[in-house]
Write an enzyme that holds these catalytic residues in place. Sequence first.
Site, PDB file in Angstrom:
ATOM      1  N   GLU A  60      47.083  46.956 -37.279  1.00  0.00           N
ATOM      2  CA  GLU A  60      47.043  46.457 -35.777  1.00  0.00           C
ATOM      3  C   GLU A  60      47.648  47.752 -34.822  1.00  0.00           C
ATOM      4  O   GLU A  60      48.606  48.272 -35.459  1.00  0.00           O
ATOM      5  CB  GLU A  60      47.937  45.167 -35.670  1.00  0.00           C
ATOM      6  CG  GLU A  60      47.279  44.203 -36.496  1.00  0.00           C
ATOM      7  CD  GLU A  60      45.948  43.680 -35.528  1.00  0.00           C
ATOM      8  OE1 GLU A  60      45.658  44.219 -34.577  1.00  0.00           O
ATOM      9  OE2 GLU A  60      45.412  42.829 -36.062  1.00  0.00           O
ATOM     10  N   HIS A  87      42.590  52.005 -16.653  1.00  0.00           N
ATOM     11  CA  HIS A  87      42.701  52.164 -18.004  1.00  0.00           C
ATOM     12  C   HIS A  87      41.381  52.071 -18.819  1.00  0.00           C
ATOM     13  O   HIS A  87      40.574  51.146 -18.702  1.00  0.00           O
ATOM     14  CB  HIS A  87      43.621  51.101 -18.587  1.00  0.00           C
ATOM     15  CG  HIS A  87      43.682  51.229 -20.111  1.00  0.00           C
ATOM     16  ND1 HIS A  87      43.410  50.095 -21.089  1.00  0.00           N
ATOM     17  CD2 HIS A  87      43.839  52.157 -20.934  1.00  0.00           C
ATOM     18  CE1 HIS A  87      43.354  50.646 -22.198  1.00  0.00           C
ATOM     19  NE2 HIS A  87      43.987  51.776 -22.277  1.00  0.00           N
TER      20      HIS A  87
HETATM   21  N1  LIG Z   1      47.836  57.829 -23.909  1.00  0.00           N
HETATM   22  C1  LIG Z   1      46.942  56.808 -24.175  1.00  0.00           C
HETATM   23  N2  LIG Z   1      46.811  56.273 -25.424  1.00  0.00           N
HETATM   24  C2  LIG Z   1      45.709  54.953 -25.361  1.00  0.00           C
HETATM   25  C3  LIG Z   1      45.149  54.629 -24.308  1.00  0.00           C
HETATM   26  N3  LIG Z   1      44.457  53.605 -24.379  1.00  0.00           N
HETATM   27  C4  LIG Z   1      44.502  53.587 -25.904  1.00  0.00           C
HETATM   28  N4  LIG Z   1      45.274  54.389 -26.387  1.00  0.00           N
HETATM   29  C5  LIG Z   1      45.879  54.651 -27.658  1.00  0.00           C
HETATM   30  O1  LIG Z   1      45.259  53.866 -28.507  1.00  0.00           O
HETATM   31  C6  LIG Z   1      45.859  52.685 -28.943  1.00  0.00           C
HETATM   32  C7  LIG Z   1      45.075  51.175 -28.859  1.00  0.00           C
HETATM   33  O2  LIG Z   1      45.615  50.360 -29.566  1.00  0.00           O
HETATM   34  P1  LIG Z   1      46.238  49.207 -29.116  1.00  0.00           P
HETATM   35  O3  LIG Z   1      47.837  49.511 -28.684  1.00  0.00           O
HETATM   36  O4  LIG Z   1      46.192  48.120 -30.180  1.00  0.00           O
HETATM   37  O5  LIG Z   1      45.325  48.503 -27.826  1.00  0.00           O
HETATM   38  P2  LIG Z   1      44.146  47.809 -27.992  1.00  0.00           P
HETATM   39  O6  LIG Z   1      43.354  48.258 -29.232  1.00  0.00           O
HETATM   40  O7  LIG Z   1      43.406  48.580 -26.567  1.00  0.00           O
HETATM   41  O8  LIG Z   1      43.948  46.414 -27.752  1.00  0.00           O
HETATM   42  C8  LIG Z   1      47.180  52.639 -28.187  1.00  0.00           C
HETATM   43  O9  LIG Z   1      48.431  52.294 -28.883  1.00  0.00           O
HETATM   44  C9  LIG Z   1      47.403  54.078 -27.789  1.00  0.00           C
HETATM   45  O10 LIG Z   1      48.031  54.575 -28.898  1.00  0.00           O
HETATM   46  C10 LIG Z   1      45.361  55.357 -22.885  1.00  0.00           C
HETATM   47  O11 LIG Z   1      44.939  55.170 -22.188  1.00  0.00           O
HETATM   48  N5  LIG Z   1      46.337  56.517 -23.156  1.00  0.00           N
HETATM   49 MG   LIG Z   2      44.181  47.185 -31.188  1.00  0.00          MG
END
Ligand SMILES: Nc1nc2c(ncn2[C@@H]2O[C@H](COP(=O)(O)OP(=O)(O)O)[C@@H](O)[C@H]2O)c(=O)[nH]1
Ligand SMILES: [Mg+2]
Length: 416
Positions: free
Chosen positions: A45, A279
């Site tokens: 996660e 985003h």
């Molecule tokens: N810097 C940055 N990192 C991102 C972005 N989108 C996703 N990430 C990275 O990818 C991870 C996505 O995982 P999560 O937090 O679980 O969100 P989800 O998977 O989109 O539901 C984040 O924690 C970030 O490390 C963004 O717009 N900018």
């Molecule tokens: Mg995720």
Amino acid sequence: MNKILLTILFVLIYFCDASDVCYQKGGNCLDDNKRYLFYEVNRPEGFNLRRDVYLRFAMLARKMKESNDEKLNNIQLVLPPWSNLVHWKYTDKPEHIPWGYYFDVDSLKKFAPVVEMYEFFANYPNKYSKVEIEEVYTLQHFEDMFETGNFQDKMQLDNCNKDYHYSYFSYKNVTSKNTRCLSYHGPATKLSEIFSNSSAKTILIDHAEVALHDYFGSPLYWQARRSMRFNKDLKSIADEFRRKFLHSSDDKDGTRLPDDWTDETAKRSAVGGPYVGIHLRRKDFVRNRAEEVPTLMSVSEQVKTVLLQLNLNTVFVATDGTNEEYKTLVNLLDGFEVLRYTPDSNTKEKYGDGGVAIIDQIICSYARYFIGTYESTFTFRIQEEREIIGFKTETTFNVFCGRKDCPKPSVWEIVY
Ligand SMILES: Nc1nc2c(ncn2[C@@H]2O[C@H](COP(=O)(O)OP(=O)(O)O)[C@@H](O)[C@H]2O)c(=O)[nH]1
Ligand SMILES: [Mg+2]
Ligand SMILES: *[C@@H]1O[C@H](CO)[C@@H](O)[C@H](O)[C@H]1NC(C)=O
Ligand SMILES: *[C@@H]1O[C@H](CO)[C@@H](O)[C@H](O)[C@H]1NC(C)=O
């Protein structure tokens, strides 16, 4: 003279003895009479789901603290260090990042009794020994829940559906000899029954994400959420970027919040900086959610429509996409100003990918208008932040239309 030596000897023996007992009993001789609740989340996660799991456990910790039961009201919630997150690289960073790097822990403490893992270690009497957690409960779903259609809250010690590991938070020195599986359906607050049942001082809940919210969307939920203020340094890095490149500041944009989250009040008057924040979740979303994820061409068109409507010229892009994808988008948005945040080497070294992600989230949170990615928890956290800052919901609950679908996101309005 002899007397003094004897006393010293006695004291030495006394302390060695005491720590021997400690060692045998695992966490039982923590010097205070506090009890500790640890939790761990399913390894794959990401950061933003973990933030949501925290809220469920903060609620549990708070409810126990408020209880009259002496077994419950001295329980401390130990913040699980950020380790081995699949999305983050740990090249220049310690493997166990404390919460203070990302959040304002004093703010968290105003909602629930929390301590950092390193504070727990500092309290632990046997330095350099193994920490044996007295009881571990690995949560699992009831296997037959969907077949029987019985969704009542319940818990039951059970055989484990899978094999589970016995070292926690990627610490070699945190283990347990006493792990059980607990089939579980219900809110996290129901776990207080475990603390009532047991007299263990250290209890760990693994697969904590199985436990649900109980006060989701209530004033208490939003208090917990509001207490999750970001680390002040990250906020000021984001503010500097807004000031320098986006002509945006809290006083100009009507987005200033009180220093203390407990002083916040309901408002919908935030204007936000003169830019559209987007985003754009790519990576695994492009592969796994082909229907909902738009092409970059489509993204650029959707952004242009909004820019023209709002009479704005600037887009801030937060994305986990590749440089190629970003460049493509910049080209497609020719004629508009397109920006993203790139950390300097200090910031990157100090805060790592997690810090950069938060700075991206903050900048999107202060935009006049936000468009996110459907069902991304990264987007959800930005939406909540904008509810706290006091934007009108129309400027917040927008997601990109996908290749096929054009899903409407749920609107989760803040309540006080
Ligand atoms: N810097 C940055 N990192 C991102 C972005 N989108 C996703 N990430 C990275 O990818 C991870 C996505 O995982 P999560 O937090 O679980 O969100 P989800 O998977 O989109 O539901 C984040 O924690 C970030 O490390 C963004 O717009 N900018
Ligand atoms: Mg995720
Ligand atoms: C466990 O190991 C970590 C480093 O991996 C260390 O910081 C911590 O102090 C150790 N805890 C104890 C009780 O020895
Ligand atoms: C709580 O204690 C009761 C009685 O000893 C026991 O039957 C039950 O399984 C315990 N529940 C948990 C979750 O440990």
